[in-house]
Enzyme design. Structure first.
Site, PDB file in Angstrom:
ATOM      1  N   HIS A 277     -27.796 -15.761  25.167  1.00  0.00           N
ATOM      2  CA  HIS A 277     -26.752 -15.611  26.180  1.00  0.00           C
ATOM      3  C   HIS A 277     -26.066 -16.928  26.519  1.00  0.00           C
ATOM      4  CE1 HIS A 277     -28.318 -11.631  26.575  1.00  0.00           C
ATOM      5  NE2 HIS A 277     -27.673 -11.362  27.691  1.00  0.00           N
TER       6      HIS A 277
ATOM      7  N   HIS B  89       0.852  -1.190   0.000  1.00  0.00           N
ATOM      8  CA  HIS B  89       0.000   0.000   0.000  1.00  0.00           C
ATOM      9  C   HIS B  89       0.894   1.250   0.000  1.00  0.00           C
ATOM     10  CE1 HIS B  89      -2.379  -3.267   1.681  1.00  0.00           C
ATOM     11  NE2 HIS B  89      -3.472  -2.592   1.411  1.00  0.00           N
TER      12      HIS B  89
ATOM     13  N   HIS C 195      -3.956   3.030  -3.261  1.00  0.00           N
ATOM     14  CA  HIS C 195      -4.213   2.528  -1.915  1.00  0.00           C
ATOM     15  C   HIS C 195      -3.559   1.182  -1.657  1.00  0.00           C
ATOM     16  CE1 HIS C 195      -6.350   0.588   1.409  1.00  0.00           C
ATOM     17  NE2 HIS C 195      -6.662   1.797   1.842  1.00  0.00           N
TER      18      HIS C 195
END
Length: 682
Positions: A488, A40, A275
């Site tokens: 949960h 990059h 990029h």
């Protein structure tokens, strides 16, 4: 764009201009990415001017001693811009050579695609997943403030450094940035300074099409000082912003720096093409011409290299600190000795006594007790003698039992505590634990429900990747939490966490196993540990001294078949399932069968034992094996083999009383006994 010609390297020649110095970073970055055919270049080229000011004039560090304890910390949260960091470390004089730069992104290289934790060359933390570097830096800044509150004395500021962060649009978009920024603002971490690379480009193009929020207003709402509209390509403007940021000790600072991604590449700057891909040979040549950079790849002229070299400045800074510290040591010898022990990561000299006290406290528990409560018993024994044991929870303190009798909250008005209320921020909490551990001086632990480890998983993974001593307390570990229901109730979580390399996981069955789990986790220096604990009460298991000593091996014989020789069958259980398994095994043995019960609180610890121990506990000649755990069966087949059985839960839970749920899902002494009968009858 202005062009800068090269200066002669004659004695007394003027300092090369800022832009020329920044162009050295650009050249190394584009050359390394081009050679690797991967990387990059855009962000390193866009942030080079900012890096030049920060690393040459503002940050305090010593390239010759990257582990200097009072150095400034730097985190590249937009870690894809790794060549920016590697170039700067190389140029400033850290032990990262030009061959390392040329070896960018190659197997075994010190210059990976995303920076990893390598303090020997100045890399503080891995920052691959966007946003996590920022959150980890919040933990580092908190560590600095806590240590300063504990050890500094009037006229003796031995802990006084900043944490610096580069971050980009991707970090801002990731949700963890909200979690961490909110807490940093609330706690007023004034020595945390972040530079936002506001270049408006991400992989898909212009971010305005999917990021329309006002970042400056957002951080101001968190309580941050925000410095807007800084030209990231104007070194003097950057220097002014950094100076203003350092002057504010009450608030963390976000500097919004406008930059052009790929700055200097005449045909590609400002576009997404810079990029995440090399510029290409033609564009590299065009960039060299545009920058008036006439040197061959990886060649840095002597005057530029000399201007970047920070070894002399760093040595002076550390020497000045060491003079201050010598005065501190003379005046406060006990404090200095504790500071040195803590920052070196050594356990207290009284650790053997603390260890014995924790084991004794656990052994004194006689009644049935939830292992989350047993965990608190252990913490109460250890905490007063361990200043480095920094606790916390994600808004579940009363449920996860992480508060000790010596706990004092860390509050905005008083940071001298040892317990952090992280709020409902499991991901940021875990990343901050990483930062606290990386900074040094603390063994951080914090708790949440096991099912919420999913929220934090990527930060857990980085703790394991970086080999950090982070202690993760996960309670409510099964359907045993009852009425809260399947949202949960963890099912797949144990198998998932066990699959993570370098992560220790302990699921103890009673108070004594809980104590051993804590002690092993604290003594381990090369990775994180999960302590997986119950909500419901569990019976205390009888053991002799040899069995107690064997717990740390991860798997051991809890009940042996009578008569000597090999057993007919082996039952393997963990956590809350050891109790009903023990009932079933005792019943089978009373009926004349010969069955062994193995308690295996930690599969990874057991797997790390020598073959002789593993064979002693699980002899290969005994093929009739039954594993029992109230969770996904996936991780148990390796222990029972093709001829064995696993009694577990491979579907989601339900809402109801714990006892009813265990009966419904077939995890009771009766069900285990019937499964054992079937196994023995085969």
């Amino acid at each position: 764009m202005d062009n800068c010609g090269l200066l002669q390297t004659t004695p007394g020649s003027p300092m090369p201009p800022r832009r020329l110095l920044a162009n050295a970073v650009r050249a190394l970055s584009m050359d390394a990415v081009q050679l690797a055919a991967s990387g990059h270049p855009g962000a390193p080229m866009g942030m080079a001017d900012i890096a030049e000011v920060l690393w040459r004039e503002v940050m305090d560090y010593n390239p010759a001693n990257p582990r200097w304890v009072d150095r400034d910390r730097f985190v590249l949260s937009n870690g894809h811009a790794s060549m920016l960091l590697y170039a700067v470390l190389h140029l400033t004089g850290h032990p990262l050579g030009i061959d390392d730069i040329k070896d960018f992104r190659q197997l075994g290289s010190r210059t990976a695609g995303h920076p990893e934790h390598d303090p020997s060359v100045g890399i503080e933390t891995t920052t691959g997943p966007l946003g996590q570097g920022f959150a980890t830096a919040v933990g580092m800044a908190l560590a600095e403030r806590l240590l300063a509150a504990e050890f500094n004395r009037p006229g003796h500021e031995i802990v006084d450094h900043h944490t610096w962060v580069f971050l980009g649009d991707g970090c801002i978009m990731e949700g963890i940035s909200h979690e961490a920024a909110s807490l940093a603002g609330t706690l007023g971490l004034g020595k945390l300074i972040c530079v936002y690379d506001d270049n408006g480009i991400s992989i898909d193009g212009e971010v305005r099409n999917w990021m329309g929020d006002d970042t400056a207003k957002r951080f101001a709402a968190y309580g941050w000082q925000v410095i807007r509209g800084v030209d990231g390509h104007d070194g003097e403007a950057v220097a002014k912003a950094l100076k203003r940021a350092r002057a504010n000790r009450r608030q963390p600072t976000l500097i919004c720096a406008r930059t052009v991604i790929g700055w200097g590449a005449p045909n590609k700057q400002g576009s997404k093409s810079t990029h995440g891909e090399p510029l290409g040979a033609a564009e590299v040549a065009a960039t060299r011409a545009a920058l008036d950079w006439t040197h061959e790849p990886f060649v840095i002229p002597d005057d530029v290299r000399a201007a970047w070299d920070q070894r002399a400045r760093g040595a002076r800074a550390e020497k000045a600190w060491r003079r201050r510290y010598a005065r501190y040591r003379r005046e406060f010898p006990a404090l200095a000795a504790e500071f040195e022990r803590r920052t070196q990561g050594e356990l207290p000299t009284q650790w053997p006594q603390l260890r014995d006290a924790a084991l004794a406290a656990a052994a004194a528990v006689e009644a049935a007790q939830a292992t989350r409560a047993s965990s608190q018993v252990v913490l109460n024994a250890l905490g007063p003698g361990m200043g480095e044991l920094l606790g916390g929870s994600a808004d579940l303190t009363g449920s996860v039992n992480t508060l000790r009798k010596d706990s004092k909250p860390v509050l905005p008005a008083d940071v001298s505590g040892n317990y952090v209320y992280y709020g409902v921020r499991e991901f940021a909490m875990t990343a901050m634990l990483n930062g606290l551990a990386l900074h040094g001086g603390f063994i951080p632990y914090a708790g949440t429900f096991l099912v919420f480890s999913d929220y934090a998983r990527n930060a857990v993974r980085l703790a394991a990747l970086m080999h950090q001593r982070v202690l993760l307390v996960y309670t409510h570990d099964s359907i045993g939490l009852g009425e809260d229901g399947p949202t949960h109730q963890p099912i797949e979580h144990l198998a998932s966490l066990r699959a993570m390399p370098n992560l220790g996981l302990w699921r103890p069955c009673d108070a004594v196993e809980t104590a051993v789990a804590w002690l092993v986790a604290i003594e381990r220096r090369d990775g994180p540990s999960c302590l997986v604990l119950t909500r419901q009460a569990l019976p205390q298991q009888p053991r002799d001294a040899a069995q107690r000593a064997s717990i740390a091996r991860g798997g051991y014989i809890l009940i042996e078949a009578d008569g000597g020789g090999l057993p007919e069958a082996i039952v393997i259980a963990t956590g809350s399932e050891v109790g009903p398994a023990a009932e079933a095994v005792r019943a089978a043995n009373a009926a004349g069968r010969r069955v062994r019960l193995v308690s295996m609180p930690s599969t990874d610890a057991f797997d790390a034992q020598d073959p002789a121990w593993r064979e002693q506990v699980l002899p290969a000649a005994v093929g009739r094996r039954l594993a029992v755990e109230a969770a996904a069966t996936q991780s148990w087949w390796k222990y029972v083999g093709s001829g064995g059985q696993v009694l577990g839960i491979d579907r989601f839970g339900a809402s109801g009383k714990a006892a009813a749920l265990f009966e419904h899902y077939g995890i009771t002494a009766g069900h285990i006994g019937r499964a054992l009968e079937r196994l023995l009858g085969s």
